[in-house]
Design a protein around this motif. Structure first.
Motif, PDB file in Angstrom:
ATOM      1  N   PRO A 198       0.827  -1.210   0.000  1.00  0.00           N
ATOM      2  CA  PRO A 198       0.000   0.000   0.000  1.00  0.00           C
ATOM      3  C   PRO A 198       0.863   1.262   0.000  1.00  0.00           C
ATOM      4  O   PRO A 198       1.853   1.348   0.736  1.00  0.00           O
ATOM      5  CB  PRO A 198      -0.779  -0.104   1.319  1.00  0.00           C
ATOM      6  N   ALA A 199       0.494   2.222  -0.851  1.00  0.00           N
ATOM      7  CA  ALA A 199       1.292   3.445  -0.996  1.00  0.00           C
ATOM      8  C   ALA A 199       1.357   4.215   0.317  1.00  0.00           C
ATOM      9  O   ALA A 199       2.329   4.927   0.582  1.00  0.00           O
ATOM     10  CB  ALA A 199       0.709   4.319  -2.102  1.00  0.00           C
ATOM     11  N   GLY A 200       0.337   4.050   1.165  1.00  0.00           N
ATOM     12  CA  GLY A 200       0.291   4.770   2.437  1.00  0.00           C
ATOM     13  C   GLY A 200       1.501   4.477   3.307  1.00  0.00           C
ATOM     14  O   GLY A 200       1.957   5.343   4.066  1.00  0.00           O
ATOM     15  N   GLN A 201       2.026   3.238   3.187  1.00  0.00           N
ATOM     16  CA  GLN A 201       3.179   2.879   4.011  1.00  0.00           C
ATOM     17  C   GLN A 201       4.390   3.706   3.633  1.00  0.00           C
ATOM     18  O   GLN A 201       5.143   4.168   4.496  1.00  0.00           O
ATOM     19  CB  GLN A 201       3.500   1.398   3.827  1.00  0.00           C
ATOM     20  N   ARG A 202       4.600   3.885   2.324  1.00  0.00           N
ATOM     21  CA  ARG A 202       5.731   4.695   1.875  1.00  0.00           C
ATOM     22  C   ARG A 202       5.533   6.152   2.305  1.00  0.00           C
ATOM     23  O   ARG A 202       6.447   6.810   2.786  1.00  0.00           O
ATOM     24  CB  ARG A 202       5.872   4.612   0.351  1.00  0.00           C
ATOM     25  N   GLU A 203       4.292   6.623   2.140  1.00  0.00           N
ATOM     26  CA  GLU A 203       4.002   8.011   2.525  1.00  0.00           C
ATOM     27  C   GLU A 203       4.249   8.207   4.014  1.00  0.00           C
ATOM     28  O   GLU A 203       4.833   9.212   4.436  1.00  0.00           O
ATOM     29  CB  GLU A 203       2.548   8.347   2.181  1.00  0.00           C
ATOM     30  N   ALA A 204       3.836   7.211   4.816  1.00  0.00           N
ATOM     31  CA  ALA A 204       4.051   7.320   6.255  1.00  0.00           C
ATOM     32  C   ALA A 204       5.536   7.400   6.560  1.00  0.00           C
ATOM     33  O   ALA A 204       5.973   8.187   7.408  1.00  0.00           O
ATOM     34  CB  ALA A 204       3.430   6.117   6.965  1.00  0.00           C
ATOM     35  N   GLY A 205       6.332   6.584   5.859  1.00  0.00           N
ATOM     36  CA  GLY A 205       7.775   6.599   6.067  1.00  0.00           C
ATOM     37  C   GLY A 205       8.351   7.969   5.776  1.00  0.00           C
ATOM     38  O   GLY A 205       9.163   8.499   6.553  1.00  0.00           O
ATOM     39  N   ILE A 206       7.921   8.563   4.666  1.00  0.00           N
ATOM     40  CA  ILE A 206       8.434   9.880   4.310  1.00  0.00           C
ATOM     41  C   ILE A 206       7.979  10.929   5.326  1.00  0.00           C
ATOM     42  O   ILE A 206       8.744  11.796   5.734  1.00  0.00           O
ATOM     43  CB  ILE A 206       7.991  10.245   2.874  1.00  0.00           C
ATOM     44  N   ALA A 207       6.735  10.766   5.815  1.00  0.00           N
ATOM     45  CA  ALA A 207       6.225  11.705   6.801  1.00  0.00           C
ATOM     46  C   ALA A 207       7.028  11.645   8.093  1.00  0.00           C
ATOM     47  O   ALA A 207       7.120  12.620   8.828  1.00  0.00           O
ATOM     48  CB  ALA A 207       4.748  11.405   7.083  1.00  0.00           C
ATOM     49  N   TYR A 208       7.627  10.466   8.363  1.00  0.00           N
ATOM     50  CA  TYR A 208       8.459  10.339   9.562  1.00  0.00           C
ATOM     51  C   TYR A 208       9.834  10.917   9.347  1.00  0.00           C
ATOM     52  O   TYR A 208      10.671  10.872  10.237  1.00  0.00           O
ATOM     53  CB  TYR A 208       8.598   8.873   9.958  1.00  0.00           C
ATOM     54  N   GLY A 209      10.111  11.403   8.136  1.00  0.00           N
ATOM     55  CA  GLY A 209      11.396  12.026   7.877  1.00  0.00           C
ATOM     56  C   GLY A 209      12.444  11.086   7.316  1.00  0.00           C
ATOM     57  O   GLY A 209      13.621  11.418   7.293  1.00  0.00           O
ATOM     58  N   MET A 210      12.047   9.864   6.893  1.00  0.00           N
ATOM     59  CA  MET A 210      13.035   8.971   6.277  1.00  0.00           C
ATOM     60  C   MET A 210      13.341   9.459   4.860  1.00  0.00           C
ATOM     61  O   MET A 210      12.475  10.037   4.205  1.00  0.00           O
ATOM     62  CB  MET A 210      12.483   7.550   6.171  1.00  0.00           C
ATOM     63  N   SER A 211      14.575   9.180   4.424  1.00  0.00           N
ATOM     64  CA  SER A 211      14.908   9.509   3.041  1.00  0.00           C
ATOM     65  C   SER A 211      14.317   8.438   2.130  1.00  0.00           C
ATOM     66  O   SER A 211      13.864   7.386   2.605  1.00  0.00           O
ATOM     67  CB  SER A 211      16.424   9.542   2.865  1.00  0.00           C
ATOM     68  N   ILE A 212      14.333   8.676   0.822  1.00  0.00           N
ATOM     69  CA  ILE A 212      13.746   7.716  -0.119  1.00  0.00           C
ATOM     70  C   ILE A 212      14.472   6.385  -0.037  1.00  0.00           C
ATOM     71  O   ILE A 212      13.866   5.314  -0.093  1.00  0.00           O
ATOM     72  CB  ILE A 212      13.796   8.293  -1.553  1.00  0.00           C
ATOM     73  N   VAL A 213      15.810   6.446   0.139  1.00  0.00           N
ATOM     74  CA  VAL A 213      16.594   5.212   0.252  1.00  0.00           C
ATOM     75  C   VAL A 213      16.179   4.452   1.505  1.00  0.00           C
ATOM     76  O   VAL A 213      15.974   3.232   1.486  1.00  0.00           O
ATOM     77  CB  VAL A 213      18.104   5.546   0.287  1.00  0.00           C
ATOM     78  N   GLN A 214      16.034   5.175   2.612  1.00  0.00           N
ATOM     79  CA  GLN A 214      15.630   4.509   3.854  1.00  0.00           C
ATOM     80  C   GLN A 214      14.253   3.873   3.710  1.00  0.00           C
ATOM     81  O   GLN A 214      14.024   2.755   4.183  1.00  0.00           O
ATOM     82  CB  GLN A 214      15.611   5.517   5.001  1.00  0.00           C
ATOM     83  N   VAL A 215      13.344   4.582   3.063  1.00  0.00           N
ATOM     84  CA  VAL A 215      12.007   4.033   2.866  1.00  0.00           C
ATOM     85  C   VAL A 215      12.104   2.746   2.065  1.00  0.00           C
ATOM     86  O   VAL A 215      11.468   1.740   2.401  1.00  0.00           O
ATOM     87  CB  VAL A 215      11.088   5.047   2.154  1.00  0.00           C
ATOM     88  N   PHE A 216      12.958   2.751   1.019  1.00  0.00           N
ATOM     89  CA  PHE A 216      13.083   1.553   0.182  1.00  0.00           C
ATOM     90  C   PHE A 216      13.658   0.389   0.991  1.00  0.00           C
ATOM     91  O   PHE A 216      13.123  -0.708   0.984  1.00  0.00           O
ATOM     92  CB  PHE A 216      13.973   1.844  -1.041  1.00  0.00           C
ATOM     93  N   VAL A 217      14.746   0.669   1.733  1.00  0.00           N
ATOM     94  CA  VAL A 217      15.425  -0.418   2.449  1.00  0.00           C
ATOM     95  C   VAL A 217      14.592  -0.919   3.613  1.00  0.00           C
ATOM     96  O   VAL A 217      14.495  -2.131   3.858  1.00  0.00           O
ATOM     97  CB  VAL A 217      16.812   0.061   2.938  1.00  0.00           C
ATOM     98  N   ARG A 218      13.942   0.004   4.351  1.00  0.00           N
ATOM     99  CA  ARG A 218      13.264  -0.419   5.577  1.00  0.00           C
ATOM    100  C   ARG A 218      11.836  -0.880   5.344  1.00  0.00           C
ATOM    101  O   ARG A 218      11.318  -1.708   6.085  1.00  0.00           O
ATOM    102  CB  ARG A 218      13.222   0.754   6.563  1.00  0.00           C
ATOM    103  N   ILE A 219      11.169  -0.288   4.366  1.00  0.00           N
ATOM    104  CA  ILE A 219       9.732  -0.568   4.230  1.00  0.00           C
ATOM    105  C   ILE A 219       9.408  -1.347   2.958  1.00  0.00           C
ATOM    106  O   ILE A 219       8.743  -2.385   3.009  1.00  0.00           O
ATOM    107  CB  ILE A 219       8.936   0.755   4.276  1.00  0.00           C
ATOM    108  N   THR A 220       9.893  -0.867   1.825  1.00  0.00           N
ATOM    109  CA  THR A 220       9.515  -1.529   0.570  1.00  0.00           C
ATOM    110  C   THR A 220      10.205  -2.880   0.415  1.00  0.00           C
ATOM    111  O   THR A 220       9.545  -3.890   0.158  1.00  0.00           O
ATOM    112  CB  THR A 220       9.856  -0.633  -0.632  1.00  0.00           C
ATOM    113  N   LEU A 221      11.536  -2.908   0.592  1.00  0.00           N
ATOM    114  CA  LEU A 221      12.302  -4.112   0.264  1.00  0.00           C
ATOM    115  C   LEU A 221      11.854  -5.369   1.025  1.00  0.00           C
ATOM    116  O   LEU A 221      11.629  -6.416   0.405  1.00  0.00           O
ATOM    117  CB  LEU A 221      13.798  -3.844   0.466  1.00  0.00           C
TER     118      LEU A 221
END
Lengths: 229, 229
Positions: free
Chosen positions: B121-144
């Motif tokens: 769900p796209a909301g998870q990525r959005e939440a990650g960004i809202a927490y201040g993670m960088s795009i790389v962090q979002v990819f490694v921690r949430i998407t991957l």
């Protein structure tokens, strides 16, 4: 790009297309015909029915089609009794061996597709049929197979396209299919780029025709499961 | 007879596995890049990635392999003098095989990864960004981590097909398992035995792969309730 050479080789490619299509149609029809009972067996809850079918699909799907083709074409010729039997008339021809190898291969994949579709049948559909008083045989022919085979259509279209590409192996056992035509053009003109790109365009066109045909089939037989716009 | 050639065929198995793993690495990179391109907002990137997946999946592996091996060779022969190399550069079948198979399965993995990324769900990525993670962090921690879980069934299929298509590299002269089985078959005139041995070894590779991937799947679906009817 040397278009003159391509133009000159076009009859070769048309002949190759015909060979490819013959191989494809024969192996798909034969494979599907055998896969139908095997798929029903594979989906059966009785182990003595489903195990042998599982074994067959496991071995065939776990080995490359090239090995299967070589086993049939080169391997069987090792045996004296094979070369003296009446079957040798068939097994010595590359045509027959290629068709047999392709048919066995697609049969294994199709068996799994059909078994998967049968297992995914809604239990209520079958209960309703049984409560209408249909015998098991009638349920199979009237409810289970028509419903499952329709739902197997999208997966089967993938299999048919994989098989179209699989027939390119026929060129390894001396048949002049589309790939064989390209190899012949390459050895005649030494223009590998032109030769294989032309073959690629032909395959792409055949793939699109197959995709279109299956889309039409889905619109005919699977229209009831289409998502509403 | 078989014992004399077995060590030779087994070392061919190492080559088969190296081709498989090297092309898998290339395919993983291409697949991730392709999926990113297909899901991007740029029309150009989407167009290029769609062209890539459509053309590659519409043409047989063997044709692409012959195109890269023979066509690439003539291209290099034309280029080498212009780049200042005195001798012609020869494409080695290992490199041609890895490049072709990696390129082909990159297209299949693009579709596998695209489906997996869309399942998150796209909301998870959005939440990650809202927490201040960088795009790389979002990819490694949430998407991957979730990508692995969702892509695994498709990935398993892709890998099994990939391993089996490495057998085709023997056609362009790489001395893999299949090639060595062929040599042994020619030397002893017992093709059935050696191709059967090759088939069993391929079956062993696929069986071990399935078992390993099942373990990975278990690891990555910790905390997910299996859907039950």
């Amino acid at each position: 790009m040397n278009f003159e050479a391509i133009n000159e080789s076009l009859p070769l490619y048309f002949g190759g297309t015909l060979t490819t299509l013959k191989l494809l149609v024969v192996s798909l029809v034969a494979g599907l015909a055998v896969a139908l009972p095997l798929g029903v067996m594979r989906a059966s809850p009785k182990a003595w029915l489903s195990r042998p079918a599982w074994c067959f699909t496991y071995v065939i799907r776990g080995t490359p089609m090239l090995v299967q083709l070589f086993l049939i074409y080169y391997g069987l010729a090792q045996f004296e009794w094979m070369r003296e039997s009446i079957f040798w008339l068939w097994f010595k021809s590359a045509w027959f061996c290629a068709m047999l190898a392709f048919a066995v291969n697609t049969c294994a994949y199709t068996t799994e597709i059909i078994a998967g579709a049968i297992k995914a049948t809604h239990a209520g559909e079958l209960e309703a049929a049984r409560s209408m008083g249909m015998s098991r045989r009638t349920v199979l022919w009237r409810i289970l197979l028509p419903s499952a085979l329709r739902r197997a259509l999208p997966a089967y279209s993938n299999e048919a396209i994989m098989m179209l590409h699989g027939t390119s192996l026929a060129s390894v056992v001396t048949l002049v299919d589309l790939t064989g035509a390209a190899r012949e053009m390459n050895s005649r003109f030494y223009l590998p780029f032109e030769a294989f790109v032309t073959a690629g365009v032909f395959y792409l066109a055949l793939t699109f025709i197959l995709v279109g045909a299956f889309r039409a089939a889905e619109n005919r037989w699977l229209i009831h499961l289409k998502p509403r716009q | 007879m078989l014992y004399d050639f077995l060590p030779n065929i087994l070392s061919g198995m190492v080559i088969t596995l190296s081709v498989g793993i090297a092309s898998l690495l290339m395919a993983l990179l291409l697949g991730l890049a392709g999926a990113a391109a297909k899901l991007s907002k740029s029309r150009w990137l989407v167009g290029i990635a769609t062209l890539y997946t459509t053309v590659i999946r519409g043409v047989p592996d063997l044709v692409l392999m012959l195109l890269i091996f023979y066509g690439g060779q003539t291209l290099l022969n034309d280029l080498a003098p212009r780049l200042g190399f005195a001798d012609a550069i020869n494409i080695n079948p290992f490199v041609a095989g890895v490049m072709t198979i990696g390129f082909i399965f990159g297209a299949y993995l693009t579709e596998t990864f695209r489906g997996a990324i869309m399942a998150i769900p796209a909301g998870q990525r959005e939440a990650g960004i809202a927490y201040g993670m960088s795009i790389v962090q979002v990819f490694v921690r949430i998407t991957l981590p979730q990508l692995v879980r969702f892509a695994l069934p498709g990935f398993q299929n892709n890998w099994l097909v990939l391993v089996k298509s490495t057998a085709l590299v023997s056609v362009i002269g790489l001395d893999d398992m299949m090639f060595r089985a062929g040599l042994a078959a020619g030397a002893t005139r017992e093709p059935f035995i050696f191709y059967t041995a090759a088939a069993i070894l391929y079956l062993a590779i696929t069986t071990v792969s399935i078992l390993l991937l099942q373990m990975v799947g278990k690891r990555y679906s910790i905390g997910v309730k299996a859907a039950q009817l």
